[in-house]
Design a protein around this motif. Sequence first.
Motif, PDB file in Angstrom:
ATOM      1  N   TYR A 132      12.377   0.445  -2.674  1.00  0.00           N
ATOM      2  CA  TYR A 132      12.976  -0.865  -2.430  1.00  0.00           C
ATOM      3  C   TYR A 132      13.343  -1.082  -0.962  1.00  0.00           C
ATOM      4  CZ  TYR A 132      15.990  -4.939  -2.913  1.00  0.00           C
ATOM      5  OH  TYR A 132      16.551  -6.181  -2.757  1.00  0.00           O
ATOM      6  N   PRO A 133      13.994  -0.129  -0.291  1.00  0.00           N
ATOM      7  CA  PRO A 133      14.288  -0.347   1.140  1.00  0.00           C
ATOM      8  C   PRO A 133      13.032  -0.541   1.977  1.00  0.00           C
ATOM      9  CG  PRO A 133      15.604   1.458   0.280  1.00  0.00           C
ATOM     10  CD  PRO A 133      14.602   1.114  -0.778  1.00  0.00           C
ATOM     11  N   LEU A 134      11.935   0.101   1.577  1.00  0.00           N
ATOM     12  CA  LEU A 134      10.674  -0.068   2.291  1.00  0.00           C
ATOM     13  C   LEU A 134      10.179  -1.503   2.199  1.00  0.00           C
ATOM     14  CD1 LEU A 134       8.402   1.444   3.827  1.00  0.00           C
ATOM     15  CD2 LEU A 134       7.339   1.885   1.610  1.00  0.00           C
ATOM     16  N   LEU A 135      10.287  -2.089   1.013  1.00  0.00           N
ATOM     17  CA  LEU A 135       9.874  -3.478   0.829  1.00  0.00           C
ATOM     18  C   LEU A 135      10.791  -4.434   1.587  1.00  0.00           C
ATOM     19  CD1 LEU A 135       9.065  -3.365  -3.000  1.00  0.00           C
ATOM     20  CD2 LEU A 135       7.428  -3.425  -1.111  1.00  0.00           C
ATOM     21  N   ARG A 136      12.085  -4.150   1.572  1.00  0.00           N
ATOM     22  CA  ARG A 136      13.033  -4.988   2.315  1.00  0.00           C
ATOM     23  C   ARG A 136      12.780  -4.899   3.814  1.00  0.00           C
ATOM     24  NH1 ARG A 136      15.013  -9.001   0.036  1.00  0.00           N
ATOM     25  NH2 ARG A 136      16.673  -9.023   1.601  1.00  0.00           N
ATOM     26  N   VAL A 168       0.839  -1.205   0.000  1.00  0.00           N
ATOM     27  CA  VAL A 168       0.000   0.000   0.000  1.00  0.00           C
ATOM     28  C   VAL A 168       0.873   1.253   0.000  1.00  0.00           C
ATOM     29  CG1 VAL A 168      -1.659   1.343   1.361  1.00  0.00           C
ATOM     30  CG2 VAL A 168      -1.953  -1.126   1.118  1.00  0.00           C
ATOM     31  N   TYR A 169       1.945   1.236   0.781  1.00  0.00           N
ATOM     32  CA  TYR A 169       2.818   2.408   0.862  1.00  0.00           C
ATOM     33  C   TYR A 169       3.530   2.666  -0.469  1.00  0.00           C
ATOM     34  CZ  TYR A 169       2.152   1.975   5.910  1.00  0.00           C
ATOM     35  OH  TYR A 169       1.615   1.903   7.169  1.00  0.00           O
ATOM     36  N   VAL A 170       3.945   1.614  -1.134  1.00  0.00           N
ATOM     37  CA  VAL A 170       4.574   1.784  -2.447  1.00  0.00           C
ATOM     38  C   VAL A 170       3.562   2.343  -3.439  1.00  0.00           C
ATOM     39  CG1 VAL A 170       5.574   0.538  -4.409  1.00  0.00           C
ATOM     40  CG2 VAL A 170       6.347   0.027  -2.082  1.00  0.00           C
ATOM     41  N   MET A 171       2.331   1.853  -3.378  1.00  0.00           N
ATOM     42  CA  MET A 171       1.274   2.390  -4.237  1.00  0.00           C
ATOM     43  C   MET A 171       1.058   3.873  -3.974  1.00  0.00           C
ATOM     44  SD  MET A 171      -2.794   1.442  -4.227  1.00  0.00           S
ATOM     45  CE  MET A 171      -2.950   2.207  -2.601  1.00  0.00           C
ATOM     46  N   ILE A 181      15.159   6.911  -8.920  1.00  0.00           N
ATOM     47  CA  ILE A 181      14.922   7.570  -7.635  1.00  0.00           C
ATOM     48  C   ILE A 181      13.730   6.942  -6.920  1.00  0.00           C
ATOM     49  CG2 ILE A 181      14.299   9.746  -6.528  1.00  0.00           C
ATOM     50  CD1 ILE A 181      15.893  11.180  -8.725  1.00  0.00           C
ATOM     51  N   TYR A 182      12.654   6.661  -7.665  1.00  0.00           N
ATOM     52  CA  TYR A 182      11.509   5.978  -7.062  1.00  0.00           C
ATOM     53  C   TYR A 182      11.928   4.609  -6.515  1.00  0.00           C
ATOM     54  CZ  TYR A 182       7.694   9.116  -8.449  1.00  0.00           C
ATOM     55  OH  TYR A 182       6.833  10.183  -8.564  1.00  0.00           O
ATOM     56  N   PHE A 183      12.745   3.898  -7.271  1.00  0.00           N
ATOM     57  CA  PHE A 183      13.187   2.569  -6.843  1.00  0.00           C
ATOM     58  C   PHE A 183      14.017   2.659  -5.572  1.00  0.00           C
ATOM     59  CE2 PHE A 183      16.420  -0.802  -6.843  1.00  0.00           C
ATOM     60  CZ  PHE A 183      15.603  -1.919  -6.844  1.00  0.00           C
ATOM     61  N   ILE A 184      14.928   3.640  -5.516  1.00  0.00           N
ATOM     62  CA  ILE A 184      15.771   3.818  -4.330  1.00  0.00           C
ATOM     63  C   ILE A 184      14.920   4.139  -3.101  1.00  0.00           C
ATOM     64  CG2 ILE A 184      17.530   5.339  -3.305  1.00  0.00           C
ATOM     65  CD1 ILE A 184      18.729   5.576  -6.141  1.00  0.00           C
ATOM     66  N   TYR A 185      13.796   4.804  -3.315  1.00  0.00           N
ATOM     67  CA  TYR A 185      12.882   5.130  -2.221  1.00  0.00           C
ATOM     68  C   TYR A 185      12.061   3.918  -1.794  1.00  0.00           C
ATOM     69  CZ  TYR A 185       9.248   7.834   0.286  1.00  0.00           C
ATOM     70  OH  TYR A 185       8.373   8.343   1.224  1.00  0.00           O
TER      71      TYR A 185
END
Length: 229
Positions: free
Chosen positions: A206-210, A156-159, A200-204
Amino acid sequence: MLDSYLSTAGVVLPFLLKGFWETLKVSFVAIIAGSLLGFVIGVIRSYRIRGVHQLLGLYIHLLRGTPFLVQLYIFYFVLPSTGIELLHWDSATAAFVSLSVYTSCYVAEIVMGAIQSVPRGQTEGAMTLGLKPLQILWLVILPQAMRLIVQPMSGVYVMLIKSTAILSVVGITELTRQGEVFIITFPSKSLFIYGMIAAIYFIYCYPLLRLANWLEKRLAGGLQGASLH
Protein backbone atom coordinates in the motif's frame (compact mmCIF):
# COMPACT_ATOMS: atom_id res chain seq x y z
CA MET A 1 -11.36 -17.26 21.95
CA LEU A 2 -9.52 -13.95 21.66
CA ASP A 3 -6.76 -15.32 23.88
CA SER A 4 -6.41 -18.28 21.53
CA TYR A 5 -5.92 -16.02 18.51
CA LEU A 6 -3.49 -13.79 20.39
CA SER A 7 -1.51 -16.83 21.47
CA THR A 8 -1.38 -18.11 17.88
CA ALA A 9 -0.30 -14.69 16.62
CA GLY A 10 2.45 -14.57 19.24
CA VAL A 11 3.85 -17.88 18.01
CA VAL A 12 3.39 -17.33 14.26
CA LEU A 13 4.19 -13.64 13.80
CA PRO A 14 7.99 -13.83 14.42
CA PHE A 15 8.29 -16.52 11.75
CA LEU A 16 6.07 -14.58 9.34
CA LEU A 17 8.30 -11.55 9.82
CA LYS A 18 11.33 -13.71 9.12
CA GLY A 19 9.68 -14.87 5.91
CA PHE A 20 8.74 -11.28 5.10
CA TRP A 21 12.40 -10.31 5.39
CA GLU A 22 13.23 -12.88 2.70
CA THR A 23 10.39 -11.54 0.56
CA LEU A 24 11.64 -7.99 1.07
CA LYS A 25 15.23 -8.81 0.12
CA VAL A 26 14.38 -10.74 -3.04
CA SER A 27 11.70 -8.32 -4.24
CA PHE A 28 13.73 -5.18 -3.52
CA VAL A 29 16.78 -6.39 -5.44
CA ALA A 30 14.60 -7.71 -8.28
CA ILE A 31 12.76 -4.37 -8.50
CA ILE A 32 16.04 -2.50 -8.92
CA ALA A 33 17.62 -4.96 -11.38
CA GLY A 34 14.40 -5.52 -13.34
CA SER A 35 13.72 -1.78 -13.60
CA LEU A 36 17.23 -1.01 -14.86
CA LEU A 37 17.14 -3.83 -17.43
CA GLY A 38 13.61 -2.97 -18.51
CA PHE A 39 14.41 0.74 -18.76
CA VAL A 40 17.35 0.08 -21.08
CA ILE A 41 15.31 -2.31 -23.22
CA GLY A 42 12.40 0.15 -23.37
CA VAL A 43 14.62 3.04 -24.46
CA ILE A 44 16.33 0.92 -27.14
CA ARG A 45 12.99 -0.35 -28.47
CA SER A 46 11.62 3.20 -28.65
CA TYR A 47 14.23 3.98 -31.34
CA ARG A 48 12.87 1.08 -33.46
CA ILE A 49 16.26 -0.07 -34.77
CA ARG A 50 15.61 -2.68 -37.42
CA GLY A 51 16.29 -6.19 -36.16
CA VAL A 52 17.02 -5.09 -32.59
CA HIS A 53 13.44 -3.90 -32.09
CA GLN A 54 12.03 -7.24 -33.26
CA LEU A 55 14.51 -9.27 -31.22
CA LEU A 56 13.73 -7.41 -28.01
CA GLY A 57 10.04 -7.63 -28.83
CA LEU A 58 10.35 -11.42 -29.02
CA TYR A 59 12.08 -11.40 -25.61
CA ILE A 60 9.22 -9.39 -24.12
CA HIS A 61 6.41 -11.40 -25.68
CA LEU A 62 7.96 -14.72 -24.65
CA LEU A 63 8.18 -13.59 -21.03
CA ARG A 64 4.76 -11.98 -20.93
CA GLY A 65 3.17 -14.93 -22.68
CA THR A 66 4.40 -17.62 -20.28
CA PRO A 67 3.60 -18.16 -16.57
CA PHE A 68 6.18 -16.97 -14.08
CA LEU A 69 6.19 -20.42 -12.46
CA VAL A 70 7.37 -21.98 -15.73
CA GLN A 71 10.12 -19.37 -16.04
CA LEU A 72 11.22 -20.03 -12.46
CA TYR A 73 11.47 -23.77 -13.19
CA ILE A 74 13.56 -23.05 -16.30
CA PHE A 75 16.00 -20.85 -14.39
CA TYR A 76 16.30 -23.25 -11.45
CA PHE A 77 16.00 -26.72 -13.02
CA VAL A 78 16.53 -26.50 -16.79
CA LEU A 79 19.43 -24.06 -17.23
CA PRO A 80 21.70 -25.79 -14.65
CA SER A 81 21.16 -29.09 -16.50
CA THR A 82 22.86 -27.62 -19.58
CA GLY A 83 26.22 -28.24 -17.91
CA ILE A 84 27.30 -24.59 -18.09
CA GLU A 85 29.04 -23.79 -14.81
CA LEU A 86 27.86 -20.17 -14.84
CA LEU A 87 24.22 -21.33 -14.82
CA HIS A 88 24.55 -23.56 -11.74
CA TRP A 89 22.54 -21.24 -9.50
CA ASP A 90 21.33 -21.74 -5.97
CA SER A 91 17.67 -21.12 -5.17
CA ALA A 92 18.20 -17.50 -4.09
CA THR A 93 20.05 -16.58 -7.28
CA ALA A 94 17.51 -18.35 -9.49
CA ALA A 95 14.68 -16.52 -7.71
CA PHE A 96 16.40 -13.16 -8.07
CA VAL A 97 17.27 -13.63 -11.76
CA SER A 98 13.86 -14.98 -12.75
CA LEU A 99 12.01 -12.19 -10.94
CA SER A 100 14.28 -9.53 -12.43
CA VAL A 101 13.87 -10.84 -15.98
CA TYR A 102 10.10 -11.20 -15.53
CA THR A 103 9.84 -7.64 -14.25
CA SER A 104 12.01 -6.22 -17.03
CA CYS A 105 9.58 -7.23 -19.79
CA TYR A 106 6.73 -5.22 -18.24
CA VAL A 107 8.94 -2.25 -17.40
CA ALA A 108 10.29 -2.20 -20.97
CA GLU A 109 6.79 -1.94 -22.47
CA ILE A 110 5.83 0.84 -20.06
CA VAL A 111 8.97 2.85 -20.79
CA MET A 112 8.68 2.43 -24.56
CA GLY A 113 5.02 3.43 -24.54
CA ALA A 114 5.70 6.51 -22.40
CA ILE A 115 8.59 7.67 -24.60
CA GLN A 116 6.57 7.21 -27.78
CA SER A 117 3.68 9.20 -26.29
CA VAL A 118 5.84 12.34 -26.18
CA PRO A 119 4.94 14.42 -29.27
CA ARG A 120 7.44 14.15 -32.13
CA GLY A 121 7.64 17.92 -32.26
CA GLN A 122 9.48 17.94 -28.94
CA THR A 123 12.33 15.93 -30.44
CA GLU A 124 12.39 17.99 -33.62
CA GLY A 125 12.49 21.22 -31.63
CA ALA A 126 15.37 19.96 -29.51
CA MET A 127 17.28 18.94 -32.64
CA THR A 128 16.96 22.44 -34.07
CA LEU A 129 18.59 23.73 -30.88
CA GLY A 130 21.58 21.51 -31.55
CA LEU A 131 21.02 18.97 -28.79
CA LYS A 132 22.55 15.54 -29.23
CA PRO A 133 20.35 12.39 -29.10
CA LEU A 134 21.30 11.51 -25.51
CA GLN A 135 20.71 15.10 -24.42
CA ILE A 136 17.30 15.07 -26.09
CA LEU A 137 16.43 11.81 -24.32
CA TRP A 138 17.63 12.95 -20.91
CA LEU A 139 16.55 16.61 -20.95
CA VAL A 140 13.42 16.60 -23.12
CA ILE A 141 11.85 13.16 -23.54
CA LEU A 142 12.31 11.44 -20.18
CA PRO A 143 11.05 14.33 -17.98
CA GLN A 144 7.77 14.25 -19.90
CA ALA A 145 7.59 10.48 -20.07
CA MET A 146 8.24 9.93 -16.34
CA ARG A 147 4.78 11.02 -15.25
CA LEU A 148 3.34 8.31 -17.51
CA ILE A 149 5.78 5.72 -16.21
CA VAL A 150 5.37 6.05 -12.43
CA GLN A 151 1.79 4.80 -11.98
CA PRO A 152 1.93 1.64 -14.12
CA MET A 153 5.38 0.83 -12.71
CA SER A 154 3.91 0.70 -9.21
CA GLY A 155 1.44 -1.91 -10.47
CA VAL A 156 4.32 -3.96 -11.86
CA TYR A 157 6.15 -3.78 -8.52
CA VAL A 158 3.08 -4.95 -6.61
CA MET A 159 2.72 -7.82 -9.07
CA LEU A 160 6.37 -8.73 -8.47
CA ILE A 161 5.94 -8.67 -4.70
CA LYS A 162 2.93 -10.98 -4.90
CA SER A 163 4.83 -13.27 -7.29
CA THR A 164 7.35 -13.98 -4.52
CA ALA A 165 4.73 -16.31 -3.03
CA ILE A 166 5.66 -18.78 -5.78
CA LEU A 167 9.33 -18.89 -4.79
CA SER A 168 8.67 -21.54 -2.15
CA VAL A 169 8.71 -24.17 -4.92
CA VAL A 170 12.50 -23.72 -5.19
CA GLY A 171 13.09 -23.69 -1.45
CA ILE A 172 12.82 -19.99 -0.60
CA THR A 173 11.19 -19.65 2.82
CA GLU A 174 9.41 -16.41 2.03
CA LEU A 175 6.34 -15.01 3.76
CA THR A 176 3.68 -17.30 2.30
CA ARG A 177 5.80 -20.42 2.82
CA GLN A 178 6.32 -19.59 6.48
CA GLY A 179 2.58 -19.21 6.90
CA GLU A 180 1.84 -22.54 5.23
CA VAL A 181 4.16 -24.31 7.67
CA PHE A 182 2.15 -23.02 10.61
CA ILE A 183 -1.18 -23.76 8.95
CA ILE A 184 -0.18 -27.42 9.19
CA THR A 185 0.51 -26.89 12.91
CA PHE A 186 -2.64 -24.84 13.55
CA PRO A 187 -5.18 -26.09 10.96
CA SER A 188 -8.12 -24.56 12.85
CA LYS A 189 -6.46 -21.13 12.55
CA SER A 190 -5.71 -21.33 8.82
CA LEU A 191 -8.00 -18.42 7.91
CA PHE A 192 -6.49 -16.29 10.67
CA ILE A 193 -2.91 -17.06 9.53
CA TYR A 194 -3.75 -16.31 5.91
CA GLY A 195 -5.26 -13.05 7.14
CA MET A 196 -1.98 -12.19 8.86
CA ILE A 197 -0.08 -12.96 5.65
CA ALA A 198 -2.44 -10.78 3.63
CA ALA A 199 -2.09 -7.94 6.14
CA ILE A 200 1.72 -8.03 5.89
CA TYR A 201 1.57 -7.98 2.08
CA PHE A 202 -0.85 -5.05 2.26
CA ILE A 203 1.40 -3.12 4.66
CA TYR A 204 4.25 -3.63 2.18
CA CYS A 205 2.36 -2.81 -1.02
CA TYR A 206 0.00 0.00 0.00
CA PRO A 207 2.71 2.61 0.78
CA LEU A 208 4.28 1.80 -2.59
CA LEU A 209 1.03 2.62 -4.37
CA ARG A 210 0.58 5.81 -2.34
CA LEU A 211 4.14 6.85 -3.12
CA ALA A 212 3.48 6.31 -6.84
CA ASN A 213 0.38 8.52 -6.66
CA TRP A 214 2.37 11.23 -4.89
CA LEU A 215 5.23 11.08 -7.40
CA GLU A 216 2.81 11.20 -10.32
CA LYS A 217 1.20 14.37 -8.97
CA ARG A 218 4.58 15.94 -8.22
CA LEU A 219 5.87 15.21 -11.72
CA ALA A 220 2.67 16.49 -13.33
CA GLY A 221 2.87 19.67 -11.26
CA GLY A 222 6.52 20.16 -12.14
CA LEU A 223 5.83 19.84 -15.84
CA GLN A 224 2.94 22.29 -15.65
CA GLY A 225 5.14 24.77 -13.82
CA ALA A 226 7.88 24.39 -16.38
CA SER A 227 5.44 24.93 -19.24
CA LEU A 228 4.27 28.20 -17.69
CA HIS A 229 7.82 29.50 -17.78
